[in-house]
Design a protein around this motif. Structure first.
Motif, short mmCIF file in Angstrom:
data_model
loop_
_atom_site.label_atom_id
_atom_site.label_comp_id
_atom_site.label_asym_id
_atom_site.label_seq_id
_atom_site.Cartn_x
_atom_site.Cartn_y
_atom_site.Cartn_z
N ALA A 66 0.70 -1.11 -0.12
CA ALA A 66 -0.02 -0.21 0.02
C ALA A 66 0.87 1.31 -0.11
CB ALA A 66 -0.92 -0.07 1.14
N THR A 67 1.94 1.13 0.72
CA THR A 67 2.97 2.35 0.70
C THR A 67 3.53 2.51 -0.67
OG1 THR A 67 3.62 1.83 2.96
CG2 THR A 67 5.02 3.31 1.86
N ARG A 68 3.86 1.60 -1.29
CA ARG A 68 4.13 1.69 -2.70
C ARG A 68 3.17 2.42 -3.89
NH1 ARG A 68 7.42 -2.35 -5.53
NH2 ARG A 68 6.62 -3.87 -3.93
N GLN A 69 1.94 1.82 -3.22
CA GLN A 69 0.90 2.31 -4.09
C GLN A 69 0.83 3.94 -4.03
OE1 GLN A 69 -2.59 0.11 -3.05
NE2 GLN A 69 -1.88 -1.63 -4.32
N ILE A 70 0.69 4.22 -2.72
CA ILE A 70 0.33 5.72 -2.61
C ILE A 70 1.56 6.62 -2.79
CG2 ILE A 70 -1.45 5.41 -0.88
CD1 ILE A 70 0.42 6.10 1.44
N ARG A 71 2.66 6.06 -2.68
CA ARG A 71 3.98 7.09 -3.39
C ARG A 71 3.98 7.17 -4.80
NH1 ARG A 71 4.84 9.65 1.02
NH2 ARG A 71 6.31 8.43 2.70
N ASP A 72 3.29 6.10 -5.60
CA ASP A 72 3.24 6.17 -6.95
C ASP A 72 2.13 7.12 -7.37
OD1 ASP A 72 3.80 2.50 -7.56
OD2 ASP A 72 5.10 4.14 -7.49
N ILE A 73 1.12 7.34 -6.70
CA ILE A 73 0.43 8.33 -7.01
C ILE A 73 0.56 9.58 -6.39
CG2 ILE A 73 -1.77 6.68 -7.29
CD1 ILE A 73 -2.81 7.55 -4.52
N GLY A 74 1.80 9.86 -5.81
CA GLY A 74 2.49 10.89 -5.85
C GLY A 74 2.03 11.63 -4.17
N TYR A 75 1.59 10.66 -3.20
CA TYR A 75 1.57 11.09 -1.96
C TYR A 75 2.87 11.55 -1.10
CZ TYR A 75 0.14 10.60 3.07
OH TYR A 75 0.10 10.90 4.36
N SER A 76 2.60 12.70 -0.63
CA SER A 76 3.91 13.19 -0.06
C SER A 76 3.78 13.23 1.41
CB SER A 76 4.38 14.50 -0.72
OG SER A 76 3.11 15.62 -0.47
N GLY A 77 3.14 12.74 2.29
CA GLY A 77 2.99 12.58 3.67
C GLY A 77 3.87 11.57 4.12
N ARG A 78 3.81 11.46 5.47
CA ARG A 78 4.55 10.59 5.95
C ARG A 78 3.98 9.28 6.13
NH1 ARG A 78 8.05 14.36 5.20
NH2 ARG A 78 8.57 15.82 6.85
#
Lengths: 202, 384
Positions: A66-78
Motif C-alpha cells: 500500500a505504501t508503494r501504491q500511495i507513493r506512486d500516486i504522488g502522496y507526499s505525507g509521512r
C-alpha cells in the motif's frame, strides 16, 4: 497545527485502542480508519492525511504494498509502518518503497507518539532492535529464482508443476530448493518457507 | 515445528505392514526351489558327483536361498549399503560356481534375481543378469546334456528371476506407501498443534497490544479528564476479559460433532494405516457421554499414532446402572511406555472429568497393550 492521520489496522480491537490513545494527544486527529490494505490508497486520496499509520500484515494487500501504491500516486505525507513480526527482512523493502518509519506494534504509547513527531519532523523512526538485526543478518541470501520457487512451493505446487511453470527441469528445481534450504540452514521445504517468511524475505 | 526425535519409532522396528503377504509368497518360491535343489543333490546318480561335491553343493544352495531372503528383507526395509552389495555379489559368484561343482541349476534363478536386485536401473542390470545365466548355463553346453535341459534351464531361471524381482519390488513399493501414510497421519497431528499455537500467538498478541494502548491513553488523560481516563480503563478491562474468554475456548480444543462422526473418521484413518479398528458402542447414549466418548476417542487415537505401532484398536462404550464406561485399547505399545504418554490433551480431559466427578486412567496394561479408560456418572437429566 494538527496532524491529521489515517489508521490502517485489520483487527478492530487494536485499531480502536490506537485511535483511543492518539485522540488523547491534543494535536493529533484521526481522520479515517481502514481495515484492509487495498482500502488505504483510496482513503489517502480522499482524506489527504499528513500521516499514514499502517499495519504491515493486512488482508487485501500488505502495508508495504500500500505504501508503494500511495507513493506512486504522488502522496507526499509521512508513512509509519507497524509490524507484529520482529524479523528484519521486510525492513529493506519498507524503506525502499518510501516508508518513513518501521516499528513493532508492541511499542509503548509514549514511544509511538514520539516516533510520530519525529517522522513528522522529517526523521526516520526505526525500532532499534529490528534495525540492529537487519544490519547483523544483511539482505536476503536468496536469489530471485529461489524466491520464485519457494513461493510456488508455498502455494502447494509439486516439483514437476513448478518445473513446467518456470520452464526448468525438475532436477534444476530440486537443486534450487536444496541450495535455498542450506542457505537458510533448514532441513525441509516447509521450514525453508517458514524461515523465509519469518525473516521477511519471502 | 520439528518434532523431537524421541517420539519417532525407528523405522526398522516398525512391522512392515502389507508386505508380509508378498514376502511370504516370495519365500515360498525360494523355499520350493531350495527343496528341489536339495532333493536332486541327494538323489542324483551322476558318478561325477562325489560326496564332497554334494556336500559343498548342499551348503551353497542353502547359503544362496538364505542370502537371497536376507537381501530381499534388507532392500524392502530400504537398506542397501556396500555390505549388502558385497554379500550379494559373493552369493551370485558362489551360486554360479556351485553349478560347476554340483550341477545344481535349480538355484540359478535365485542367483539371477539377486543380480537384478542389487544393481541400479539400466541396461547394466539386464546385461549382468544375462551374463549370470550364461555363466551358469555354460556348464550345460560344455558337458553332455539333453537339449531339453539346455533350453529349459535358462528359460526357467529367467522366469524365476523375474518373478522374484517383481515380488521384491512390489514389497518395496508397499513399504513406501505405508511409510507415507504414516507420515500423513503425523502431519495431521502436527498441523493441529501448529494451528493452535498460531491462534494462541495471535490472540495473546492483540489482547496485550490493545490493553497496553488503552492504559497509556488512560495515563495521558488522568490529569486532564478523569472521566475519559476512567472510560479507557474500563475498555482495558473489557479487552482483557474478552481475551480470557477466547483463551479458554481455544485451549479446550475443537468441538466434536458427535461420537458417530468421530468413529467414522477413526475408521477411515485406521483403514488407511492398516490398523484394525473395532467398536462396541451402546445405542442411545446420553448427549454428555456421547461428547466425552468422541473427545476421548480422538485424543486416544492421536496419542496411539504418535507413540505406538498398533495393529488393533478397540473402542468400548457401555452404560451400567448409574455410570458410563468408555475405553479405548490398542496394541503395539513400545515397552518403555509409562505415564509419559499423559500429555496435555489427556491431562486436560482428566481434570475436566474430575470436575464432574468422573475418572480417567491412561496407562499400559501389559502384553504391549495400552488403554485409556474413563468412568462418568450418568447424568440424571440430559445436559443441554
Amino acid at each position: 497545527m494538527t496532524i491529521r492521520m489515517l489508521i490502517a489496522e485489520d483487527i478492530d480491537l487494536v485499531a480502536e485502542a490506537f485511535e483511543a490513545l492518539l485522540s488523547t494527544v491534543d494535536d493529533f486527529e484521526v481522520v479515517a480508519r481502514v481495515n484492509r490494505g487495498d482500502a488505504i490508497a483510496p482513503a489517502v486520496s480522499r482524506h489527504l492525511p499528513d500521516l499514514v499509520l499502517a499495519d504491515v500484515d493486512m488482508p487485501g494487500c500488505s502495508g508495504i504494498e500500500a505504501t508503494r501504491q500511495i507513493r506512486d500516486i504522488g502522496y507526499s505525507g509521512r508513512v509509519l509502518l507497524l509490524t507484529a513480526l520482529p524479523g528484519s527482512g521486510h525492513l529493506h523493502s519498507a524503506l525502499s518503497v518510501g516508508a518513513n518509519g518501521y516499528l513493532l506494534k508492541t511499542t509503548t504509547g509514549a514511544r509511538l507518539i514520539s516516533a510520530i513527531r519525529a517522522v513528522m519532523a522529517g526523521h526516520t523512526a526505526l525500532d532499534p532492535e529490528i534495525a540492529a538485526d537487519a544490519l547483523r543478518t544483511g539482505p536476503s541470501p536468496l536469489t530471485e529464482r529461489e524466491l520464485d520457487i519457494l513461493r510456488l512451493v508455498a502455494a502447494g505446487r509439486s516439483t514437476n508443476q513448478i518445473a513446467q511453470e518456470l520452464y526448468l527441469s525438475s532436477g534444476t528445481v530440486r537443486n534450487y530448493l536444496s541450495t535455498a534450504m542450506s542457505k537458510l540452514q533448514v532441513d525441509s521445504r516447509v521450514n525453508a518457507i517458514n524461515k523465509a517468511r519469518e525473516q521477511g524475505w519471502l | 515445528m520439528p518434532h523431537p526425535a524421541a517420539h519417532r519409532t525407528a523405522p526398522w522396528r516398525r512391522r512392515v505392514k502389507g508386505t508380509e503377504g508378498v514376502l511370504t509368497t516370495s519365500a515360498l518360491v525360494v523355499g520350493l526351489l531350495t527343496l528341489i535343489a536339495l532333493i536332486s543333490l541327494v538323489t542324483e546318480t551322476d558318478p561325477e558327483l562325489t560326496p564332497l561335491r554334494r556336500i559343498i553343493g548342499l551348503v551353497l544352495v542353502i547359503a544362496a536361498s538364505l542370502g537371497f531372503l536376507r537381501l530381499q528383507s534388507n532392500l524392502v526395509r530400504g537398506v542397501s549399503d556396500k555390505h549388502t552389495r558385497a554379500e550379494a555379489y559373493t552369493l551370485v559368484a558362489l551360486g554360479v560356481v556351485n553349478i560347476w561343482i554340483s550341477f545344481s541349476w535349480t538355484m540359478l534363478g535365485v542367483s539371477t534375481a539377486t543380480t537384478l536386485l542389487i544393481l541400479r536401473r539400466g541396461v547394466l542390470r539386464y546385461l549382468a543378469a544375462a551374463s549370470t545365466i550364461m555363466l551358469g548355463c555354460l556348464e550345460l553346453f560344455i558337458n553332455p546334456n539333453s537339449d531339453v535341459a539346455r533350453v529349459g534351464v535358462p528359460l526357467v531361471s529367467l522366469l524365476v528371476a523375474f518373478v522374484l524381482q517383481t515380488l521384491t519390488q512390489l514389497a518395496q513399493a508397499l513399504r513406501e506407501l505405508w511409510l507415507s501414510q504414516e507420515e500423513l497421519a503425523r502431519l495431521r497431528v502436527d498441523d493441529e498443534r501448529e494451528r493452535i499455537s498460531r491462534d494462541l500467538h495471535d490472540l495473546i498478541g492483540r489482547t496485550l497490544v490493545a490493553t497496553s494502548l488503552r492504559q497509556q491513553a488512560a495515563l495521558h488523560l488522568l490529569d486532564r479528564d478523569t472521566t475519559k481516563a476512567r472510560a479507557q480503563l474500563e475498555s482495558a478491562h473489557e479487552t482483557i476479559a474478552a481475551g480470557q474468554a477466547q483463551l479458554r475456548k481455544l485451549t479446550q480444543g475443537p468441538v466434536s460433532v458427535g461420537l458417530e462422526h468421530e468413529v467414522a473418521a477413526t475408521e477411515l484413518l485406521c483403514q488407511r494405516l492398516g490398523v484394525e479398528f473395532t467398536h462396541n458402542v451402546e445405542a442411545a447414549l446420553p448427549a454428555a457421554v456421547d461428547q466425552w466418548a468422541a473427545r476421548l476417542l480422538r485424543e486416544a487415537v492421536t496419542n496411539m499414532l504418535k507413540h505406538s505401532s498398533p495393529r488393533h484398536c478397540e473402542l468400548l462404550v457401555q452404560l451400567t446402572g448409574h455410570s458410563a464406561t468408555i475405553s479405548i485399547t490398542n496394541d503395539g505399545c513400545p515397552p518403555a511406555t509409562s505415564s509419559m504418554h499423559n500429555g496435555t490433551g489427556i491431562g486436560h480431559l482428566r481434570s475436566q472429568l474430575d470436575a464432574i466427578g468422573g475418572t480417567l486412567d491412561s496407562a499400559p496394561i501389559g502384553h504391549g497393550q495400552y488403554r485409556v479408560k474413563a468412568h462418568i456418572a450418568k447424568p440424571t437429566q440430559e445436559t443441554p
